[in-house]
Design a protein around this motif. Structure first.
Motif, PDB file in Angstrom:
ATOM      1  N   ARG A 154       7.189   6.994  17.979  1.00 57.46           N
ATOM      2  CA  ARG A 154       5.857   6.649  17.795  1.00 57.46           C
ATOM      3  C   ARG A 154       5.685   7.399  16.240  1.00 57.46           C
ATOM      4  NH1 ARG A 154       1.411   5.383  22.199  1.00 57.46           N
ATOM      5  NH2 ARG A 154       3.295   4.848  23.079  1.00 57.46           N
ATOM      6  N   GLU A 155       5.143   6.545  15.394  1.00 59.22           N
ATOM      7  CA  GLU A 155       4.862   7.012  13.890  1.00 59.22           C
ATOM      8  C   GLU A 155       3.352   6.876  13.546  1.00 59.22           C
ATOM      9  OE1 GLU A 155       7.410   5.695  11.217  1.00 59.22           O
ATOM     10  OE2 GLU A 155       6.587   3.665  11.179  1.00 59.22           O
ATOM     11  N   PHE A 156       2.750   7.585  12.725  1.00 56.66           N
ATOM     12  CA  PHE A 156       1.370   7.503  12.282  1.00 56.66           C
ATOM     13  C   PHE A 156       1.217   6.560  11.201  1.00 56.66           C
ATOM     14  CE2 PHE A 156      -2.586   8.711  10.734  1.00 56.66           C
ATOM     15  CZ  PHE A 156      -2.463   8.605   9.389  1.00 56.66           C
ATOM     16  N   VAL A 157       0.292   5.689  11.187  1.00 59.64           N
ATOM     17  CA  VAL A 157       0.177   4.630  10.299  1.00 59.64           C
ATOM     18  C   VAL A 157      -1.077   4.904   9.388  1.00 59.64           C
ATOM     19  CG1 VAL A 157      -0.440   1.977   9.993  1.00 59.64           C
ATOM     20  CG2 VAL A 157       1.162   2.727  11.664  1.00 59.64           C
ATOM     21  N   SER A 158      -2.344   5.177  10.138  1.00 61.09           N
ATOM     22  CA  SER A 158      -3.591   5.240   9.351  1.00 61.09           C
ATOM     23  C   SER A 158      -4.519   5.720  10.287  1.00 61.09           C
ATOM     24  CB  SER A 158      -3.810   3.940   8.768  1.00 61.09           C
ATOM     25  OG  SER A 158      -5.191   3.968   8.163  1.00 61.09           O
ATOM     26  N   ALA A 159      -5.562   6.379   9.422  1.00 57.19           N
ATOM     27  CA  ALA A 159      -6.748   7.028  10.427  1.00 57.19           C
ATOM     28  C   ALA A 159      -7.975   6.909   9.540  1.00 57.19           C
ATOM     29  CB  ALA A 159      -6.519   8.342  10.712  1.00 57.19           C
ATOM     30  N   ILE A 160      -8.963   7.086  10.269  1.00 54.28           N
ATOM     31  CA  ILE A 160     -10.420   7.135   9.294  1.00 54.28           C
ATOM     32  C   ILE A 160     -11.178   7.998  10.118  1.00 54.28           C
ATOM     33  CG2 ILE A 160     -11.299   4.765  10.859  1.00 54.28           C
ATOM     34  CD1 ILE A 160     -12.783   4.121   8.103  1.00 54.28           C
ATOM     35  N   ARG A 161     -11.829   8.842   9.606  1.00 58.21           N
ATOM     36  CA  ARG A 161     -12.916   9.908  10.072  1.00 58.21           C
ATOM     37  C   ARG A 161     -14.023   9.198  10.314  1.00 58.21           C
ATOM     38  NH1 ARG A 161     -10.961  14.795  10.448  1.00 58.21           N
ATOM     39  NH2 ARG A 161      -9.469  15.643   9.156  1.00 58.21           N
TER      40      ARG A 161
ATOM     41  N   ASP B 121     -16.810   9.962   9.036  1.00 57.22           N
ATOM     42  CA  ASP B 121     -17.710   9.665   7.684  1.00 57.22           C
ATOM     43  C   ASP B 121     -16.941   8.519   6.702  1.00 57.22           C
ATOM     44  OD1 ASP B 121     -16.451  12.683   5.793  1.00 57.22           O
ATOM     45  OD2 ASP B 121     -15.367  10.992   6.711  1.00 57.22           O
ATOM     46  N   GLY B 122     -15.908   7.770   7.096  1.00 57.79           N
ATOM     47  CA  GLY B 122     -15.175   6.852   6.421  1.00 57.79           C
ATOM     48  C   GLY B 122     -13.884   7.213   5.871  1.00 57.79           C
ATOM     49  N   LEU B 123     -13.729   8.429   5.656  1.00 61.97           N
ATOM     50  CA  LEU B 123     -12.449   9.300   4.894  1.00 61.97           C
ATOM     51  C   LEU B 123     -11.328   8.385   5.509  1.00 61.97           C
ATOM     52  CD1 LEU B 123     -11.517  10.933   2.800  1.00 61.97           C
ATOM     53  CD2 LEU B 123     -11.238  12.776   4.318  1.00 61.97           C
ATOM     54  N   THR B 124     -10.378   7.974   4.845  1.00 62.07           N
ATOM     55  CA  THR B 124      -9.111   7.352   5.437  1.00 62.07           C
ATOM     56  C   THR B 124      -7.878   7.883   5.077  1.00 62.07           C
ATOM     57  OG1 THR B 124      -9.099   5.830   3.443  1.00 62.07           O
ATOM     58  CG2 THR B 124     -10.303   5.143   5.583  1.00 62.07           C
ATOM     59  N   TYR B 125      -6.764   7.851   5.745  1.00 57.53           N
ATOM     60  CA  TYR B 125      -5.397   8.440   5.453  1.00 57.53           C
ATOM     61  C   TYR B 125      -4.572   7.044   5.920  1.00 57.53           C
ATOM     62  CZ  TYR B 125      -8.138  12.736   6.544  1.00 57.53           C
ATOM     63  OH  TYR B 125      -9.054  13.740   6.477  1.00 57.53           O
ATOM     64  N   TYR B 126      -3.290   7.315   4.958  1.00 53.61           N
ATOM     65  CA  TYR B 126      -2.383   6.273   5.495  1.00 53.61           C
ATOM     66  C   TYR B 126      -1.095   6.996   5.327  1.00 53.61           C
ATOM     67  CZ  TYR B 126      -6.208   3.178   4.570  1.00 53.61           C
ATOM     68  OH  TYR B 126      -7.308   2.185   4.582  1.00 53.61           O
ATOM     69  N   ALA B 127      -0.171   6.598   6.233  1.00 54.39           N
ATOM     70  CA  ALA B 127       1.248   6.907   6.001  1.00 54.39           C
ATOM     71  C   ALA B 127       1.844   6.337   4.598  1.00 54.39           C
ATOM     72  CB  ALA B 127       2.299   6.436   6.983  1.00 54.39           C
ATOM     73  N   ASP B 128       2.711   6.719   3.918  1.00 51.84           N
ATOM     74  CA  ASP B 128       3.507   6.291   2.703  1.00 51.84           C
ATOM     75  C   ASP B 128       3.987   5.038   2.845  1.00 51.84           C
ATOM     76  OD1 ASP B 128       4.827   9.382   1.442  1.00 51.84           O
ATOM     77  OD2 ASP B 128       2.631   8.827   1.281  1.00 51.84           O
ATOM     78  N   PRO B 129       4.764   4.713   3.681  1.00 51.02           N
ATOM     79  CA  PRO B 129       5.244   3.151   3.838  1.00 51.02           C
ATOM     80  C   PRO B 129       4.013   2.147   3.937  1.00 51.02           C
ATOM     81  CG  PRO B 129       6.185   4.611   5.387  1.00 51.02           C
ATOM     82  CD  PRO B 129       4.896   5.437   5.039  1.00 51.02           C
ATOM     83  N   VAL B 130       2.975   2.409   4.154  1.00 47.50           N
ATOM     84  CA  VAL B 130       1.995   1.324   4.289  1.00 47.50           C
ATOM     85  C   VAL B 130       0.847   1.280   3.108  1.00 47.50           C
ATOM     86  CG1 VAL B 130       2.317   1.462   6.752  1.00 47.50           C
ATOM     87  CG2 VAL B 130       0.253   2.413   6.081  1.00 47.50           C
ATOM     88  N   LYS B 131       0.747   2.584   2.423  1.00 47.96           N
ATOM     89  CA  LYS B 131      -0.174   2.607   1.328  1.00 47.96           C
ATOM     90  C   LYS B 131      -0.121   1.358   0.386  1.00 47.96           C
ATOM     91  CE  LYS B 131      -0.470   7.678   1.168  1.00 47.96           C
ATOM     92  NZ  LYS B 131      -0.159   8.826   0.469  1.00 47.96           N
ATOM     93  N   GLY B 132      -1.294   1.046   0.065  1.00 44.74           N
ATOM     94  CA  GLY B 132      -1.483  -0.076  -0.828  1.00 44.74           C
ATOM     95  C   GLY B 132      -1.378  -1.391   0.011  1.00 44.74           C
ATOM     96  N   ARG B 133      -1.083  -1.418   1.278  1.00 38.86           N
ATOM     97  CA  ARG B 133      -0.882  -2.700   1.705  1.00 38.86           C
ATOM     98  C   ARG B 133      -1.636  -2.879   3.045  1.00 38.86           C
ATOM     99  NH1 ARG B 133       3.910  -3.713   4.499  1.00 38.86           N
ATOM    100  NH2 ARG B 133       4.305  -1.667   4.752  1.00 38.86           N
ATOM    101  N   PHE B 134      -1.892  -1.748   3.661  1.00 38.78           N
ATOM    102  CA  PHE B 134      -2.794  -1.773   4.814  1.00 38.78           C
ATOM    103  C   PHE B 134      -4.172  -1.094   4.619  1.00 38.78           C
ATOM    104  CE2 PHE B 134       0.662  -1.481   8.383  1.00 38.78           C
ATOM    105  CZ  PHE B 134       1.357  -2.513   7.719  1.00 38.78           C
ATOM    106  N   THR B 135      -5.299  -1.427   5.150  1.00 39.92           N
ATOM    107  CA  THR B 135      -6.624  -1.041   5.439  1.00 39.92           C
ATOM    108  C   THR B 135      -7.248  -0.766   6.447  1.00 39.92           C
ATOM    109  OG1 THR B 135      -6.672  -2.206   3.016  1.00 39.92           O
ATOM    110  CG2 THR B 135      -8.783  -1.327   4.082  1.00 39.92           C
ATOM    111  N   ILE B 136      -7.578   0.402   6.797  1.00 41.85           N
ATOM    112  CA  ILE B 136      -8.479   1.036   7.999  1.00 41.85           C
ATOM    113  C   ILE B 136      -9.765   0.740   7.645  1.00 41.85           C
ATOM    114  CG2 ILE B 136      -8.331   3.170   7.631  1.00 41.85           C
ATOM    115  CD1 ILE B 136      -7.705   3.526  10.710  1.00 41.85           C
ATOM    116  N   SER B 137     -10.477   0.200   8.665  1.00 43.92           N
ATOM    117  CA  SER B 137     -12.265   0.268   8.563  1.00 43.92           C
ATOM    118  C   SER B 137     -12.592   0.446   9.882  1.00 43.92           C
ATOM    119  CB  SER B 137     -12.557  -1.031   7.934  1.00 43.92           C
ATOM    120  OG  SER B 137     -12.223  -2.112   8.686  1.00 43.92           O
TER     121      SER B 137
END
Length: 123
Positions: free
Chosen positions: A45-52, A54-70
């Motif tokens: 199981r691997e990390f994809v994305s997270a959001i704090r 306060d709205g700060l977001t994080y993305y795994a490299d393979p999905v950056k620019g394609r996925f958006t967390i909200s």
């Protein structure tokens, strides 16, 4: 009883889009980090994305620019908009929640998990 329930998975052609939702019940997760992970057959199981909170977001490299967390705190729900999907994105996608802190990309730090939703991308 605390529950995280994912929805929105399915079968899509490469280049298509899906929007995953994760609705929480049983407690409020507004002050929690909300995350998405995925697991392909035979893989960890691997990390994809997270959001704090306060709205700060994080993305795994393979999905950056394609996925958006909200997140919608009023609805106790987190979303993952997935665009330009590739066959290698095929996996079961899990949402998770953890108390604020470090290592948002470490699955071992998450306390609550959903049951997962299948995403299949055909070539």
């Amino acid at each position: 009883q605390v529950q995280l329930v994912e929805s929105g998975g399915g079968l899509v052609q490469a280049g298509g889009s899906l929007r995953l939702s994760c609705a929480a019940s049983g407690r409020t997760f507004n002050s929690f980090v909300r995350g998405w992970f995925r697991q392909a057959p035979g893989k960890e199981r691997e990390f994809v994305s997270a959001i704090r909170q306060d709205g700060l977001t994080y993305y795994a490299d393979p999905v950056k620019g394609r996925f958006t967390i909200s997140r919608d705190n009023a609805a106790n729900t987190v979303y993952l908009q997935m665009n330009s999907l590739k066959p290698e994105d095929t996996a079961v996608y899990y949402c998770a929640a953890k108390r604020e802190g470090v290592r948002v990309n470490f699955k071992s730090t998450y306390e609550y998990w959903g049951q997962g939703t299948q995403v299949t991308v055909s070539s």
